[in-house]
Scaffold this motif. Structure first.
Motif, PDB file in Angstrom:
ATOM      1  N   PRO A   9       0.825  -1.210   0.000  1.00  0.00           N
ATOM      2  CA  PRO A   9       0.000   0.000   0.000  1.00  0.00           C
ATOM      3  C   PRO A   9       0.856   1.256   0.000  1.00  0.00           C
ATOM      4  N   GLY A  10       0.351   2.276  -0.642  1.00  0.00           N
ATOM      5  CA  GLY A  10       1.060   3.542  -0.669  1.00  0.00           C
ATOM      6  C   GLY A  10       0.688   4.458   0.490  1.00  0.00           C
ATOM      7  N   LEU A  11      -0.403   4.131   1.173  1.00  0.00           N
ATOM      8  CA  LEU A  11      -0.875   4.971   2.270  1.00  0.00           C
ATOM      9  C   LEU A  11      -1.262   4.081   3.441  1.00  0.00           C
ATOM     10  N   VAL A  12      -0.713   4.402   4.591  1.00  0.00           N
ATOM     11  CA  VAL A  12      -1.005   3.655   5.816  1.00  0.00           C
ATOM     12  C   VAL A  12      -1.352   4.653   6.910  1.00  0.00           C
ATOM     13  N   LYS A  13      -2.302   4.298   7.742  1.00  0.00           N
ATOM     14  CA  LYS A  13      -2.687   5.198   8.823  1.00  0.00           C
ATOM     15  C   LYS A  13      -1.774   4.998  10.026  1.00  0.00           C
ATOM     16  N   SER A  85       5.348  -2.314  12.406  1.00  0.00           N
ATOM     17  CA  SER A  85       4.164  -2.147  13.234  1.00  0.00           C
ATOM     18  C   SER A  85       4.099  -0.758  13.848  1.00  0.00           C
ATOM     19  N   SER A  86       2.887  -0.377  14.225  1.00  0.00           N
ATOM     20  CA  SER A  86       2.673   0.882  14.953  1.00  0.00           C
ATOM     21  C   SER A  86       3.360   2.051  14.268  1.00  0.00           C
ATOM     22  N   VAL A  87       3.125   2.186  12.984  1.00  0.00           N
ATOM     23  CA  VAL A  87       3.835   3.216  12.223  1.00  0.00           C
ATOM     24  C   VAL A  87       3.416   4.619  12.650  1.00  0.00           C
ATOM     25  N   THR A  88       4.321   5.543  12.438  1.00  0.00           N
ATOM     26  CA  THR A  88       4.089   6.956  12.696  1.00  0.00           C
ATOM     27  C   THR A  88       4.436   7.726  11.413  1.00  0.00           C
ATOM     28  N   PRO A  89       4.114   9.005  11.345  1.00  0.00           N
ATOM     29  CA  PRO A  89       4.488   9.790  10.161  1.00  0.00           C
ATOM     30  C   PRO A  89       5.990   9.755   9.865  1.00  0.00           C
ATOM     31  N   GLU A  90       6.806   9.491  10.881  1.00  0.00           N
ATOM     32  CA  GLU A  90       8.259   9.388  10.657  1.00  0.00           C
ATOM     33  C   GLU A  90       8.631   8.200   9.779  1.00  0.00           C
ATOM     34  N   ASP A  91       7.725   7.260   9.602  1.00  0.00           N
ATOM     35  CA  ASP A  91       7.986   6.111   8.742  1.00  0.00           C
ATOM     36  C   ASP A  91       7.649   6.399   7.277  1.00  0.00           C
ATOM     37  N   THR A  92       7.184   7.584   6.989  1.00  0.00           N
ATOM     38  CA  THR A  92       6.961   7.989   5.598  1.00  0.00           C
ATOM     39  C   THR A  92       8.292   8.017   4.862  1.00  0.00           C
ATOM     40  N   ALA A  93       8.348   7.300   3.739  1.00  0.00           N
ATOM     41  CA  ALA A  93       9.617   7.181   3.014  1.00  0.00           C
ATOM     42  C   ALA A  93       9.395   6.440   1.701  1.00  0.00           C
ATOM     43  N   GLY A 111      11.760   1.062  -5.949  1.00  0.00           N
ATOM     44  CA  GLY A 111      11.311   1.818  -4.792  1.00  0.00           C
ATOM     45  C   GLY A 111       9.812   2.041  -4.820  1.00  0.00           C
ATOM     46  N   THR A 112       9.228   2.095  -3.632  1.00  0.00           N
ATOM     47  CA  THR A 112       7.793   2.357  -3.528  1.00  0.00           C
ATOM     48  C   THR A 112       7.567   3.398  -2.434  1.00  0.00           C
ATOM     49  N   GLN A 113       6.786   4.398  -2.760  1.00  0.00           N
ATOM     50  CA  GLN A 113       6.486   5.468  -1.805  1.00  0.00           C
ATOM     51  C   GLN A 113       5.435   4.988  -0.812  1.00  0.00           C
ATOM     52  N   VAL A 114       5.738   5.163   0.460  1.00  0.00           N
ATOM     53  CA  VAL A 114       4.764   4.867   1.516  1.00  0.00           C
ATOM     54  C   VAL A 114       4.572   6.128   2.347  1.00  0.00           C
ATOM     55  N   THR A 115       3.347   6.534   2.489  1.00  0.00           N
ATOM     56  CA  THR A 115       2.997   7.709   3.294  1.00  0.00           C
ATOM     57  C   THR A 115       2.165   7.265   4.479  1.00  0.00           C
ATOM     58  N   VAL A 116       2.583   7.723   5.659  1.00  0.00           N
ATOM     59  CA  VAL A 116       1.820   7.437   6.876  1.00  0.00           C
ATOM     60  C   VAL A 116       1.041   8.699   7.243  1.00  0.00           C
TER      61      VAL A 116
END
Length: 118
Positions: A9-13, A85-93, A111-116
């Motif tokens: 997924p490209g977007l995770v909460k 697990s338990s991702v935060t916005p700091e895991d955006t990369a 590479g794949t963009q993931v936004t938290v």
């Protein structure tokens, strides 16, 4: 030609689990002395090595990771996976899967963009 392809997924909460899979072609993830790793690059920052799994199944992790992290593999599919697990916005990369051989990161996925974000 060795090729690696990330999927997920490209977007995770925030507080959810991020799962990414890398599908490998042109080589086997059990090739002797190979290792398969995840590296990420947060926006505006450098590359960060996260976790790896060797050809024999041994795993190794960066001690600097803040979120609980695991790596696994499916040798029948020639894939390896990352779970954060338990991702935060700091895991955006941008997350890359990479082959290590001879102490070099010699093949990279695109590479794949993931936004938290909520």
């Amino acid at each position: 030609q060795v090729q690696l392809q990330e999927s997920g997924p490209g977007l995770v909460k925030p507080s959810q689990t991020l799962s990414l899979t890398c599908t490998v072609s042109g080589d086997s993830i059990t090739t002797k002395y190979s290792a398969w790793t995840w590296i990420r690059q947060p926006p505006g920052k450098g590359l960060e090595w996260m976790v790896g799994i060797a050809y024999d199944g041994n795993t190794y992790y960066s001690p600097s990771l803040k979120s609980p992290t695991s790596i696994s593999r499916d040798t029948s599919k020639n894939q390896f996976s990352l779970q954060l697990s338990s991702v935060t916005p700091e895991d955006t990369a941008v997350y890359y899967c990479v082959r290590d051989y001879g102490y070099k990161h010699d093949y990279w996925g695109q590479g794949t963009q993931v936004t938290v974000s909520s």
